[in-house]
Motif scaffolding. Structure first.
Motif, PDB file in Angstrom:
ATOM      1  N   SER A 135       0.946  -1.223  -0.265  1.00  0.00           N
ATOM      2  CA  SER A 135      -0.317   0.050   0.182  1.00  0.00           C
ATOM      3  C   SER A 135       1.137   1.482   0.185  1.00  0.00           C
ATOM      4  O   SER A 135       0.026   2.366  -0.012  1.00  0.00           O
ATOM      5  CB  SER A 135      -0.940   0.312   1.375  1.00  0.00           C
ATOM      6  OG  SER A 135      -0.045   0.350   2.430  1.00  0.00           O
ATOM      7  N   ARG A 136       2.130   1.115   0.580  1.00  0.00           N
ATOM      8  CA  ARG A 136       2.997   1.855   0.291  1.00  0.00           C
ATOM      9  C   ARG A 136       4.482   2.062  -0.011  1.00  0.00           C
ATOM     10  O   ARG A 136       4.557   0.619   0.516  1.00  0.00           O
ATOM     11  CB  ARG A 136       3.449   2.823   1.823  1.00  0.00           C
ATOM     12  CG  ARG A 136       3.705   3.686   2.267  1.00  0.00           C
ATOM     13  CD  ARG A 136       3.763   4.299   3.113  1.00  0.00           C
ATOM     14  NE  ARG A 136       4.669   6.244   3.112  1.00  0.00           N
ATOM     15  CZ  ARG A 136       4.106   7.556   2.757  1.00  0.00           C
ATOM     16  NH1 ARG A 136       2.717   6.791   2.782  1.00  0.00           N
ATOM     17  NH2 ARG A 136       4.857   8.163   2.956  1.00  0.00           N
ATOM     18  N   ALA A 137       4.894   2.407  -0.940  1.00  0.00           N
ATOM     19  CA  ALA A 137       6.671   2.512  -0.946  1.00  0.00           C
ATOM     20  C   ALA A 137       7.279   3.832  -1.031  1.00  0.00           C
ATOM     21  O   ALA A 137       6.539   5.392  -2.125  1.00  0.00           O
ATOM     22  CB  ALA A 137       6.954   1.889  -2.182  1.00  0.00           C
ATOM     23  N   HIS A 138       7.996   4.016  -0.262  1.00  0.00           N
ATOM     24  CA  HIS A 138       8.533   5.672  -0.239  1.00  0.00           C
ATOM     25  C   HIS A 138       8.919   5.975  -1.355  1.00  0.00           C
ATOM     26  O   HIS A 138       9.213   7.564  -2.023  1.00  0.00           O
ATOM     27  CB  HIS A 138       9.498   5.765   0.541  1.00  0.00           C
ATOM     28  CG  HIS A 138       9.234   5.870   2.492  1.00  0.00           C
ATOM     29  ND1 HIS A 138       8.282   6.955   2.785  1.00  0.00           N
ATOM     30  CD2 HIS A 138       9.293   4.769   3.476  1.00  0.00           C
ATOM     31  CE1 HIS A 138       8.187   6.853   3.938  1.00  0.00           C
ATOM     32  NE2 HIS A 138       8.665   4.893   4.115  1.00  0.00           N
ATOM     33  N   VAL A 139       9.431   4.780  -1.865  1.00  0.00           N
ATOM     34  CA  VAL A 139      10.847   5.444  -3.436  1.00  0.00           C
ATOM     35  C   VAL A 139      10.010   3.984  -4.136  1.00  0.00           C
ATOM     36  O   VAL A 139      10.384   2.719  -4.303  1.00  0.00           O
ATOM     37  CB  VAL A 139      12.494   4.565  -3.636  1.00  0.00           C
ATOM     38  CG1 VAL A 139      12.569   5.198  -4.941  1.00  0.00           C
ATOM     39  CG2 VAL A 139      12.572   5.828  -2.999  1.00  0.00           C
ATOM     40  N   LEU A 140       9.216   4.954  -5.767  1.00  0.00           N
ATOM     41  CA  LEU A 140       8.945   3.391  -6.293  1.00  0.00           C
ATOM     42  C   LEU A 140       9.714   3.928  -7.421  1.00  0.00           C
ATOM     43  O   LEU A 140       9.053   4.403  -8.475  1.00  0.00           O
ATOM     44  CB  LEU A 140       7.064   3.833  -6.194  1.00  0.00           C
ATOM     45  CG  LEU A 140       6.753   2.947  -7.974  1.00  0.00           C
ATOM     46  CD1 LEU A 140       6.194   1.517  -7.280  1.00  0.00           C
ATOM     47  CD2 LEU A 140       5.104   3.639  -7.947  1.00  0.00           C
ATOM     48  N   ARG A 141      10.510   2.413  -8.224  1.00  0.00           N
ATOM     49  CA  ARG A 141      11.114   2.451  -9.420  1.00  0.00           C
ATOM     50  C   ARG A 141      10.190   1.564 -10.610  1.00  0.00           C
ATOM     51  O   ARG A 141      10.225   0.448  -9.962  1.00  0.00           O
ATOM     52  CB  ARG A 141      12.348   2.326  -9.324  1.00  0.00           C
ATOM     53  CG  ARG A 141      13.704   2.909  -7.530  1.00  0.00           C
ATOM     54  CD  ARG A 141      14.655   2.557  -8.084  1.00  0.00           C
ATOM     55  NE  ARG A 141      14.741   3.108  -6.918  1.00  0.00           N
ATOM     56  CZ  ARG A 141      15.666   4.316  -7.340  1.00  0.00           C
ATOM     57  NH1 ARG A 141      14.997   5.363  -7.661  1.00  0.00           N
ATOM     58  NH2 ARG A 141      15.936   5.048  -5.595  1.00  0.00           N
ATOM     59  N   LEU A 142       9.846   2.148 -11.487  1.00  0.00           N
ATOM     60  CA  LEU A 142       9.411   0.723 -12.526  1.00  0.00           C
ATOM     61  C   LEU A 142       9.886   1.471 -13.778  1.00  0.00           C
ATOM     62  O   LEU A 142       9.696   2.645 -14.505  1.00  0.00           O
ATOM     63  CB  LEU A 142       7.177   2.134 -12.678  1.00  0.00           C
ATOM     64  CG  LEU A 142       6.587   1.802 -11.867  1.00  0.00           C
ATOM     65  CD1 LEU A 142       5.481   2.364 -12.197  1.00  0.00           C
ATOM     66  CD2 LEU A 142       6.630  -0.109 -10.498  1.00  0.00           C
ATOM     67  N   THR A 143      10.074   0.509 -14.569  1.00  0.00           N
ATOM     68  CA  THR A 143      10.452   0.660 -16.195  1.00  0.00           C
ATOM     69  C   THR A 143      10.115  -0.058 -16.709  1.00  0.00           C
ATOM     70  O   THR A 143       9.110  -1.615 -16.717  1.00  0.00           O
ATOM     71  CB  THR A 143      11.822   0.015 -16.073  1.00  0.00           C
ATOM     72  OG1 THR A 143      12.660   0.296 -14.779  1.00  0.00           O
ATOM     73  CG2 THR A 143      12.829  -0.430 -17.220  1.00  0.00           C
ATOM     74  N   SER A 144       9.052   0.478 -17.594  1.00  0.00           N
ATOM     75  CA  SER A 144       8.633   0.202 -18.736  1.00  0.00           C
ATOM     76  C   SER A 144       7.270  -0.681 -18.860  1.00  0.00           C
ATOM     77  O   SER A 144       7.278  -1.176 -19.583  1.00  0.00           O
ATOM     78  CB  SER A 144       9.868  -0.776 -20.033  1.00  0.00           C
ATOM     79  OG  SER A 144       9.208  -0.983 -21.221  1.00  0.00           O
ATOM     80  N   PRO A 145       6.770  -0.271 -17.456  1.00  0.00           N
ATOM     81  CA  PRO A 145       5.064  -1.233 -18.084  1.00  0.00           C
ATOM     82  C   PRO A 145       4.139  -0.233 -18.804  1.00  0.00           C
ATOM     83  O   PRO A 145       2.971  -1.223 -18.793  1.00  0.00           O
ATOM     84  CB  PRO A 145       4.522  -1.405 -16.102  1.00  0.00           C
ATOM     85  CG  PRO A 145       5.055   0.438 -16.191  1.00  0.00           C
ATOM     86  CD  PRO A 145       6.686   0.580 -16.949  1.00  0.00           C
TER      87      PRO A 145
END
Length: 474
Positions: free
Chosen positions: A333-343
């Motif tokens: 439900s929570r992440a201080h840093v969200l890293r997403l690559t190419s979704p």
């Protein structure tokens, strides 16, 4: 000259001449140093150089045999035809009453070949003598079914790194004496097991009471991996084809899984893949893999310090039938840093409407820092996706947008989009109201040639709340 060498001083007194190039003629002060300091000095040179100091004088004979650092590297050996014998000789002559803090042995030549017996003997020597780090990297010719590296228990070593291409590894039997009592770091790569993973599971779960870091990369022969450890803090699994993964680690902080389930998920006749995860203290999770068919979560935190999800290459998605990266996002439900690559990037088989529907249905965790990687695959239209992320979370403080031309697993540059692609349509997001009230920093990497990235850059410049704008051009 303000200073003159001793040879010049002697020459001036005698009326003759001398050259500084002849060397120092005074007393041998280095040889007067105690053995402990000489060992320390020799630890800064290569092992062959240390061995050759025996020729300096009788004082130096055998000094190298007590240096607590041995690096036997193939590239430093002088006679290629006898490298394995040379290594054996050094290990045999080394002082029997000295502990080795750092032992490294690397050999990748196909001739003369290192067989399983010799590699096992080197590992046995290390198990008896090493009190710190042991690094063994050996290669044998592929196809030797009887080439086994027998790894004994290491009672005193603290770190082990093992690379064994062409050899299968046999770990200590369950009823064998001894443990890996002081081992804190274990890394294995390019090797295979013949027991479907039972050995490594048993060693980590029952024989490594101090293990903090485990890394397995490009491992064959492990169908099921069961890791139960209260000391484990960091876990990385990369290219380990698995049918079942079970992790029960009460103090695990970092976990990364890469290409372990993608093959199993594509083979329904195997019964699919399963994962059980109990990691209540998890802080960082990296996922670049298919989502297992069956997942059981016993204990998992709702908040992470960092969540990194990398989309699989398009050719794998096509075979699986869907992109299921969203299932990982829904676990938290929570992440201080969200890293997403190419979704979000459209590919040759997924049109923009499918991508838009996918992104708008994703339940993203709450986050304050977003690192968004876009694999463009030849396309240039992604601004609406970035705007969508900004709209869905009004608390973003830092936004990093990285543009990649192709997926590293595709191993090829993506072609340009076709003339009828939606990338060539007028921008759909340019006139929208974009909330930037909390955004403090925007970084756009590899912006060259991307019109939409430049538009985002323009928006950032005029936004009063953004204190820092970083742009890198390639």
């Amino acid at each position: 000259m303000a200073y003159r060498c001793i040879a010049h001083k002697k020459a001036s007194r005698s009326g003759g001449s001398a050259s500084c190039g002849r060397g120092y003629d005074g007393p041998d002060l280095i040889s007067r140093l105690p053995d402990e300091l000489l060992h320390h000095v020799l630890s800064f040179v290569t092992t062959p150089e240390a061995v050759r100091t025996s020729a300096l004088s009788r004082r130096w004979v055998g000094v190298w045999k007590r240096v607590p650092r041995l690096h036997l590297l193939e590239e430093e050996a002088t006679n290629a035809e006898h490298i394995p014998d040379h290594f054996d000789g050094i290990l045999r002559r080394y002082a029997a009453d000295v502990d080795i803090a750092d032992l490294t042995i690397t050999y990748h030549w196909h001739w003369p070949e290192v067989d399983g017996d010799r590699a096992s003997a080197w590992a046995g020597f290390a198990a008896r003598r090493v009190t710190g780090r042991f690094d063994l990297a050996v290669t044998t010719q592929v196809g030797h079914d009887d080439a086994f590296l027998d790894l004994p228990c290491f009672e005193r070593a603290t770190e082990i790194s093992l690379y064994s291409s062409g050899m299968a590894v046999r770990l200590p039997a369950l009823d064998a004496a001894g443990d890996f009592t002081r081992l804190t770091k274990l890394r294995m790569s390019e090797l295979s097991f013949s027991d479907a993973g039972e050995g490594i599971s048993g060693v980590v779960s029952g024989r490594c009471p101090s293990l903090e870091s485990l890394e397995l990369e490009r491992i064959d022969g492990v169908e099921a991996l069961t890791l139960r450890s209260e000391s484990l803090l960091s876990l990385r699994l990369a290219s380990v084809p698995l049918r079942r993964l079970e992790v029960a680690a009460g103090n695990l902080r970092k976990m990364r899984v890469e290409y372990c389930f993608d093959e199993t998920t594509r083979c329904p006749w195997t019964g699919g893949a399963a994962m059980l995860l109990a990691a209540p203290a998890l802080e960082e999770l990296g996922w670049e893999d298919a989502y297992p068919d069956k997942v059981e979560l016993i204990r998992l935190p709702t908040c992470l310090m960092e969540l990194a999800v990398v989309e699989l290459p398009s050719h794998i998605i096509h075979k699986i039938g869907q992109s299921d990266f969203t299932k990982i996002l829904q676990l938290f439900s929570r992440a201080h840093v969200l890293r997403l690559t190419s979704p979000m990037t459209a590919t040759a088989t997924l049109d923009s409407q499918e991508q838009e529907d996918l992104i708008h249905s994703v339940q993203l965790p709450y986050y304050s820092e977003l690192d968004l990687g876009v694999i463009t695959n030849g396309h240039t239209s992604f601004g609406s996706t970035v705007v969508h992320f900004l709209k869905r979370n009004s608390s973003i403080r830092n936004l990093t947008l990285t543009l990649h031309s192709y997926h590293h697993k595709e191993n090829k540059f993506a072609p340009s989009c076709m003339s009828n692609c939606t990338c060539h349509e007028p921008l759909k997001w340019w006139d929208q109201d974009i909330p930037l009230d909390t955004l403090e920093q925007l970084a756009i990497k590899h912006m060259s040639g991307h019109c939409e990235a430049k538009k985002l850059h323009t928006i950032a410049i005029v936004a009063e709340t953004i204190a820092t704008v970083i742009v890198t051009v390639t």
